[in-house]
Design a protein around this motif. Structure first.
Motif, PDB file in Angstrom:
ATOM      1  N   ARG A  85      -8.939 -12.107   3.937  1.00  0.00           N
ATOM      2  CA  ARG A  85      -9.446 -11.169   4.944  1.00  0.00           C
ATOM      3  C   ARG A  85      -8.331 -10.658   5.845  1.00  0.00           C
ATOM      4  O   ARG A  85      -8.235  -9.458   6.114  1.00  0.00           O
ATOM      5  N   LEU A 128      -5.865  -8.350   3.700  1.00  0.00           N
ATOM      6  CA  LEU A 128      -6.453  -7.053   3.370  1.00  0.00           C
ATOM      7  C   LEU A 128      -6.678  -6.208   4.620  1.00  0.00           C
ATOM      8  O   LEU A 128      -6.499  -4.990   4.590  1.00  0.00           O
ATOM      9  N   THR A 129      -7.037  -6.846   5.732  1.00  0.00           N
ATOM     10  CA  THR A 129      -7.197  -6.104   6.983  1.00  0.00           C
ATOM     11  C   THR A 129      -5.863  -5.540   7.454  1.00  0.00           C
ATOM     12  O   THR A 129      -5.786  -4.387   7.900  1.00  0.00           O
ATOM     13  N   VAL A 153      -3.158  -4.818   5.579  1.00  0.00           N
ATOM     14  CA  VAL A 153      -2.741  -3.726   4.688  1.00  0.00           C
ATOM     15  C   VAL A 153      -3.581  -2.482   4.949  1.00  0.00           C
ATOM     16  O   VAL A 153      -3.052  -1.364   5.034  1.00  0.00           O
ATOM     17  N   GLY A 154      -4.888  -2.651   5.099  1.00  0.00           N
ATOM     18  CA  GLY A 154      -5.755  -1.506   5.373  1.00  0.00           C
ATOM     19  C   GLY A 154      -5.424  -0.837   6.698  1.00  0.00           C
ATOM     20  O   GLY A 154      -5.402   0.397   6.789  1.00  0.00           O
ATOM     21  N   THR A 155      -5.146  -1.642   7.725  1.00  0.00           N
ATOM     22  CA  THR A 155      -4.785  -1.074   9.030  1.00  0.00           C
ATOM     23  C   THR A 155      -3.475  -0.306   8.946  1.00  0.00           C
ATOM     24  O   THR A 155      -3.341   0.785   9.518  1.00  0.00           O
ATOM     25  N   LEU A 203      -2.098   1.135   6.270  1.00  0.00           N
ATOM     26  CA  LEU A 203      -2.304   2.375   5.515  1.00  0.00           C
ATOM     27  C   LEU A 203      -3.103   3.395   6.324  1.00  0.00           C
ATOM     28  O   LEU A 203      -2.807   4.597   6.284  1.00  0.00           O
ATOM     29  N   LEU A 204      -4.090   2.926   7.066  1.00  0.00           N
ATOM     30  CA  LEU A 204      -4.868   3.831   7.910  1.00  0.00           C
ATOM     31  C   LEU A 204      -3.994   4.447   8.996  1.00  0.00           C
ATOM     32  O   LEU A 204      -4.065   5.662   9.253  1.00  0.00           O
ATOM     33  N   SER A 235       1.228  -8.558  -5.968  1.00  0.00           N
ATOM     34  CA  SER A 235      -0.128  -8.090  -6.274  1.00  0.00           C
ATOM     35  C   SER A 235      -0.707  -8.826  -7.480  1.00  0.00           C
ATOM     36  O   SER A 235      -1.873  -9.236  -7.468  1.00  0.00           O
TER      37      SER A 235
END
Length: 196
Positions: A14, A17-18, A20-22, A24-25, A77
Motif C-alpha cells: 500500500r 503503490l501510494t 508511486v501513484g502520488t 506520477l500524479l 518490478s
C-alpha cells in the motif's frame, strides 16, 4: 507469525503503490499546469528539450545510465510481481511436535486429498484448495465450481461434516478457519425433460 508477515507485506504494498501513484500524479499535474500556462507564459512556451537538456542527453554515458535505470526498474518490478504471485501457501504442516523433533506432512498432500474428496461429491465440477497462514495453525481457502442444478446446501453440509472434519482429524486440529467460495456453472447442452 505468518499473519504478521502478510500484514507487513500488504502495508509495504500500500505504501509503495501510494508513493508511486502520488509521484506520477504530481508529475502529470505539473506537466498539465506548465502546458496550460499556469506556471507562467515563459514555461508554456519553452521547448521540452532546451539546449542545456539536449547537451546533457548528447553525452556518451547517458544511454548507458538510462539502460541501467530501466534494467533496475524492470528487475524491481519483476521481483515485486513474483512476490505477489507466491501468496501465503504453506510448504508443510506440522502433525506432531515433541522435544525430539516434529512430524510434518507436505501441504500438497493434504490439499490434494481434500480436493479429491470434495470433487467426488454430487454436483461438484472443480475444486481448488489452499492451506495458508501458519504450518501449525493452518487456514483453508477453497473455491468450488458447481453444476447449475447442484444442491448448494447439501454440498456445504458434506464439506463441513465430512471433508473439514476429516482434514481436522488428519492434522489433529480442533478448528481450521475456512473460507469456501462457490460458483455455479452455466448449464451446457439441451434442457432436461421430465415425464409427468
Amino acid at each position: 507469525m505468518a499473519r504478521g508477515r502478510a500484514r507487513r507485506a500488504a502495508r509495504v504494498n500500500r505504501v509503495g503503490l501510494t508513493a508511486v501513484g502520488t509521484l506520477l500524479l504530481a508529475a502529470g499535474l505539473a506537466a498539465l499546469a506548465a502546458g496550460a500556462g499556469l506556471l507562467g507564459p515563459g514555461t508554456a512556451g519553452t521547448p521540452l528539450l532546451s539546449d542545456a537538456v539536449a547537451e546533457v542527453l548528447a553525452r556518451r554515458w547517458v544511454p548507458y545510465a538510462a539502460m541501467a535505470a530501466f534494467l533496475l526498474a524492470g528487475f524491481l518490478s519483476l521481483r515485486w510481481l513474483l512476490v505477489q504471485g507466491t501468496g501465503d501457501a504453506l510448504g508443510g504442516l506440522v502433525l506432531e511436535r515433541s522435544p525430539s523433533g516434529r512430524v510434518e506432512i507436505a501441504e500438497s498432500v493434504a490439499r490434494s486429498a481434500l480436493e479429491r474428496q470434495v470433487a467426488a461429491y454430487p454436483g461438484v465440477r472443480r475444486v481448488g484448495a489452499r492451506l495458508t497462514e501458519s504450518c501449525e495453525e493452518p487456514h483453508l481457502r477453497m473455491a468450488l465450481l458447481l453444476d447449475g442444478d447442484a444442491d448448494v446446501a447439501a454440498v456445504w453440509r458434506r464439506i463441513r461434516s465430512e471433508a473439514l472434519a476429516d482434514l481436522g482429524r488428519a492434522l489433529e486440529a480442533d478448528r481450521i478457519p475456512t473460507v469456501v467460495r462457490m460458483s455455479m456453472a452455466a448449464r451446457t447442452g439441451p434442457p432436461r425433460r421430465t415425464l409427468l
